[in-house]
Design a protein around this motif. Structure first.
Motif, PDB file in Angstrom:
ATOM      1  N   GLU A 110      -5.489  -4.236  -5.057  1.00 24.18           N
ATOM      2  CA  GLU A 110      -6.562  -4.101  -3.895  1.00 24.18           C
ATOM      3  C   GLU A 110      -7.431  -5.220  -3.873  1.00 24.18           C
ATOM      4  O   GLU A 110      -8.093  -5.636  -2.843  1.00 24.18           O
ATOM      5  N   HIS A 167      -5.831  -7.545  -1.477  1.00 22.24           N
ATOM      6  CA  HIS A 167      -5.814  -7.370  -0.203  1.00 22.24           C
ATOM      7  C   HIS A 167      -7.376  -7.532   0.277  1.00 22.24           C
ATOM      8  O   HIS A 167      -7.564  -7.924   1.612  1.00 22.24           O
ATOM      9  N   GLU A 218       0.921  -1.175  -0.018  1.00 20.62           N
ATOM     10  CA  GLU A 218      -0.018  -0.040   0.068  1.00 20.62           C
ATOM     11  C   GLU A 218       0.792   1.468  -0.087  1.00 20.62           C
ATOM     12  O   GLU A 218       0.540   2.473  -0.792  1.00 20.62           O
ATOM     13  N   GLU A 224     -11.214  -2.428   1.124  1.00 22.54           N
ATOM     14  CA  GLU A 224     -10.617  -2.685  -0.139  1.00 22.54           C
ATOM     15  C   GLU A 224     -11.736  -3.055  -1.284  1.00 22.54           C
ATOM     16  O   GLU A 224     -11.340  -2.694  -2.550  1.00 22.54           O
TER      17      GLU A 224
HETATM   18 FE   LIG Z   1      -5.543  -2.139  -0.295  1.00 21.79          FE
END
Ligand SMILES: [Fe+2]
Ligand SMILES: [Fe+2]
Length: 349
Positions: free
Chosen positions: A319, A322, A217, A268
Motif C-alpha cells: 500500500e 501504491h 490489490e 493508500e
Molecule cells: Fe493499495
C-alpha cells in the motif's frame, strides 16, 4: 527485492518448437549446459542487475502427440484424441488432465526448484516478489491546493462510514476495502490504453504499471478471502459499491487524472493506517495470528511458517508503494505534463 526467473529451454525440432525441462525427460539430454547458461544469462540481462539472485523455475508446456502446437493445425492423432474426449471435455476436465484445446493452448507445467509442481493458475512464479518492508510508511502529501484538499477530504469522509460499519473487524474490513482498492488502477490503465490507441502514442509504461497495481490489490483480496469469508450482505454491499465507485472513478479520471491519482494516494495512506491498526490488534491478541494462507506464502515469497502478521506487513508495504505511485502520478500532472513523459514505476514493490 528478489524475483524468480524462469528458464525456458527452446529446442527446435522437425515438428516445430519444443520446450523441455531439465527434469527427467529423454529430450533433456539435448539441452546442453551451454544452452541453459545462455538462457539464464539472457533472462538475467532482461530483468537487470537488481535481480541477480535468481531462482530457476522450469516451464514445461504439455505436449500432445509429441509436439507443441503453436498454430491451429493439429495432427490426425491429436484430432482423434480430441474427438474421443470432446463430449466430456466441454467446459470440464479431461480425466483430470485439464481441458483439451483444439487451438493448442496448453497450460504450462511449471516445476519449483524443489521438484514439486507449481499449482497456482492465478499467478506465476515470475510474478512473485519479496515486499520491500523498509519503505517509509509515514510519508504524507500535505494538501497544497484546493484540488488536493478535495481529494483528501473525500477520502476522510469515505472513511467515516467504513469505520462505523467495520469497527475493529480488520480482517473483514481489509477484505472489503480491497474490492474497492483494486478498481482505480484498472480504470486508469483502461483509460490510458484507449488514449494511447486514439492518439497513436506510447504510454510510457503507465498502462502496465497501473494494471499491475490493480492486479496486486486483487491478490490482496484473494489472500484476505482465505482468512475472512464474506457474508451475503457483504457481497451485496460490494456489488453496490462497485457499481457506484467504478463509474464515479471513471468519470473522475476523465475529468481530472490529477485529482483521481491524488485521491488514490490518500486512499493508500488510509490503507497504511488501517493495516497498522490491524497489526496492533494482532499484537494485542484480539485477532488470532493464524498461519499465513498458502497463496500469500507463494505470492510474497514468505518463509514457511509465516503468519497472518507477516502477511499484513507485506500488504501494508504494498500500500505504501501504491501511495507513492499515485502521488507521483498526480505530481506529474501538476507539472503540466502527461504521465507518458515520465518513466512509469513498473515492478515497484
Ligand atoms: Fe493499495
Ligand atoms: Fe491493497
Amino acid at each position: 527485492m528478489m524475483s524468480l526467473g524462469v528458464i525456458t529451454c527452446r529446442v527446435a525440432v522437425a515438428t516445430g518448437l519444443r520446450f523441455f525441462s531439465t527434469t527427467a525427460t529423454t529430450a533433456s539430454a539435448l539441452v546442453s549446459e551451454a544452452v541453459l547458461s545462455n538462457v539464464a544469462k539472457g533472462f538475467g540481462d532482461q530483468v537487470g542487475a537488481s535481480r541477480a539472485n535468481l531462482s530457476y523455475w522450469l516451464r514445461v508446456p504439455l505436449i500432445h502427440g509429441g509436439s507443441v502446437r503453436n498454430s491451429s493445425t493439429i495432427s490426425v492423432e491429436q484430432k482423434e484424441k480430441q474427438d474421443v474426449s470432446a463430449d466430456s471435455s466441454v467446459g470440464g476436465n479431461n480425466d483430470g488432465k485439464g481441458p483439451v484445446s483444439y487451438w493448442g493452448i496448453e497450460p504450462a507445467k511449471i516445476m519449483k526448484p524443489d521438484g514439486t509442481e507449481w499449482t497456482w493458475n492465478c499467478f506465476r512464479p515470475w510474478e512473485t516478489y519479496q515486499a520491500n518492508l523498509s519503505i517509509d510508511l509515514n510519508k504524507h502529501h500535505a494538501p497544497a491546493t484546493n484540488l488536493d484538499r478535495m481529494a483528501y477530504w473525500t477520502v476522510k469522509i469515505l472513511r467515516w462510514p467504513t469505520d462505523i460499519f467495520f469497527q475493529r473487524r480488520y480482517g473483514c474490513r481489509a477484505m472489503m476495502l480491497e474490492t474497492v482498492a483494486a478498481v482505480p488502477g484498472m480504470v486508469a490503465g483502461l483509460i490510458l490504453h484507449l488514449k494511447s490507441l486514439r492518439r497513436f502514442e506510447h504510454s510510457g509504461g503507465w498502462i502496465k504499471a497501473l494494471v499491475e497495481e490493480a492486479e496486486n490489490e486483487r491478490m490482496h483480496l484473494m489472500t484476505f478471502m482465505e482468512v475472512s469469508h464474506p457474508r451475503w450482505y457483504e457481497r451485496a454491499l460490494v456489488i453496490a459499491v462497485q457499481g457506484v465507485f467504478f463509474n464515479a472513478y471513471f468519470l473522475g479520471y476523465l475529468m481530472s487524472p490529477k485529482f483521481a491519482h491524488r485521491m488514490v494516494g490518500y486512499l493508500e495512506e488510509e490503507a497504511i493506517h488501517s493495516y497498522t491498526e490491524f497489526l496492533k490488534e494482532l499484537d494485542k491478541g484480539n485477532i488470532e495470528n493464524v498461519p499465513a494462507p498458502a497463496i500469500a506464502i507463494d505470492y510474497w515469497q514468505l518463509p514457511a511458517g509465516s503468519t497472518l502478521r507477516d502477511v499484513v506487513m507485506v500488504v501494508r508495504a504494498d500500500e505504501a508503494h501504491h501511495r507513492d505511485v499515485n502521488h507521483f502520478a498526480s505530481d506529474i500532472h501538476y507539472e503540466g505534463r502527461e504521465l507518458r513523459e515520465a518513466a512509469a514505476p513498473i515492478d515497484y514493490h
